[in-house]
Design an enzyme around this catalytic site. Structure first.
Site, PDB file in Angstrom:
ATOM      1  N   HIS A  72      44.557  51.552  82.564  1.00  0.00           N
ATOM      2  CA  HIS A  72      44.893  50.708  83.385  1.00  0.00           C
ATOM      3  C   HIS A  72      46.825  52.259  83.920  1.00  0.00           C
ATOM      4  O   HIS A  72      46.721  52.981  82.876  1.00  0.00           O
ATOM      5  CB  HIS A  72      45.963  49.302  82.536  1.00  0.00           C
ATOM      6  CG  HIS A  72      45.218  48.351  82.665  1.00  0.00           C
ATOM      7  ND1 HIS A  72      46.331  47.410  82.721  1.00  0.00           N
ATOM      8  CD2 HIS A  72      44.102  48.180  82.680  1.00  0.00           C
ATOM      9  CE1 HIS A  72      44.927  46.738  82.024  1.00  0.00           C
ATOM     10  NE2 HIS A  72      44.341  47.472  82.243  1.00  0.00           N
ATOM     11  N   GLU A  74      49.953  51.778  83.912  1.00  0.00           N
ATOM     12  CA  GLU A  74      50.780  51.868  83.502  1.00  0.00           C
ATOM     13  C   GLU A  74      50.591  52.686  81.670  1.00  0.00           C
ATOM     14  O   GLU A  74      50.836  53.267  81.718  1.00  0.00           O
ATOM     15  CB  GLU A  74      51.305  51.192  82.241  1.00  0.00           C
ATOM     16  CG  GLU A  74      52.068  50.063  83.990  1.00  0.00           C
ATOM     17  CD  GLU A  74      50.769  49.065  84.447  1.00  0.00           C
ATOM     18  OE1 GLU A  74      49.312  49.492  84.713  1.00  0.00           O
ATOM     19  OE2 GLU A  74      50.611  47.540  84.573  1.00  0.00           O
ATOM     20  N   CYS A 102      50.727  43.756  82.409  1.00  0.00           N
ATOM     21  CA  CYS A 102      49.344  43.071  82.029  1.00  0.00           C
ATOM     22  C   CYS A 102      49.568  43.234  80.217  1.00  0.00           C
ATOM     23  O   CYS A 102      51.380  43.810  79.850  1.00  0.00           O
ATOM     24  CB  CYS A 102      48.023  43.271  81.141  1.00  0.00           C
ATOM     25  SG  CYS A 102      47.593  44.436  80.725  1.00  0.00           S
ATOM     26  N   CYS A 105      49.793  46.682  78.420  1.00  0.00           N
ATOM     27  CA  CYS A 105      50.920  47.649  79.110  1.00  0.00           C
ATOM     28  C   CYS A 105      51.880  47.169  78.622  1.00  0.00           C
ATOM     29  O   CYS A 105      53.457  47.961  78.776  1.00  0.00           O
ATOM     30  CB  CYS A 105      50.470  47.489  81.009  1.00  0.00           C
ATOM     31  SG  CYS A 105      48.797  48.113  80.912  1.00  0.00           S
TER      32      CYS A 105
END
Length: 172
Positions: A72, A74, A102, A105
């Site tokens: 991801h 992040e 999420c 993250c």
């Protein structure tokens, strides 16, 4: 495994002014990272990390291209920041991300000791910094994370909604 087909991106990069390095400035850079994600066939989420007024990391989703569920924006930006700063404690750093983090993250934001997280679009089903849950507010955590939201919300929301609408049309 064949590459996923994505629709062409109808959005242009933003041109932030380097004279004012505020939340909007850094979120515009995250937005531009999200455009790169789209162009790469990824869900358009981008992130940048600021430390001392400077950009120390910039990343976008790479889950599909890396075939890595943890890739991801992040996570990649946090890893870049740790490498650049020479340690995993990122006190004083702020992450800017176009969609609410999420659970994975959000946990990385807390565990890396980021001082602040700023996101554009809330995620009521999977967002863990205010949408579905306020993970950063758990009383048992030994680190406090300041959270702000809504910076460039309309622009980032339009990009996400357009991506999924165009993708659905292609898949039909």
């Amino acid at each position: 495994m064949p590459a996923k087909t994505v629709p062409p991106c109808p959005f242009a990069p933003m041109r932030p002014s380097y004279l004012s390095r505020d939340d909007e400035f850094f979120m515009k850079l995250a937005y531009n990272q999200a455009l790169k994600a789209w162009a790469s066939g990824e869900v358009p989420v981008g992130a940048v990390v600021e430390y001392g007024g400077e950009i120390v990391a910039a990343a976008h989703n790479m889950v599909e291209s890396a075939r890595d569920p943890t890739a991801h924006a992040e996570m990649l930006a946090i890893t870049q920041t740790a490498m650049k700063l020479g340690g995993w404690r990122l006190n004083g750093a702020t992450i800017y991300v176009t969609k609410e983090p999420c659970p994975m993250c959000a946990g990385a934001c807390v565990m890396s000791r980021l001082t602040r997280a700023v996101y554009a679009v809330e995620d009521p089903s999977m967002g863990f910094l205010g949408g579905a849950m306020k993970f950063h507010d758990l009383s048992t955590l030994n680190h406090s994370l300041q959270v702000s939201s809504g910076v460039l919300r309309e622009d980032c929301l339009k990009m996400l909604k357009t991506f999924f609408a165009l993708k659905r049309n292609m898949d039909e």
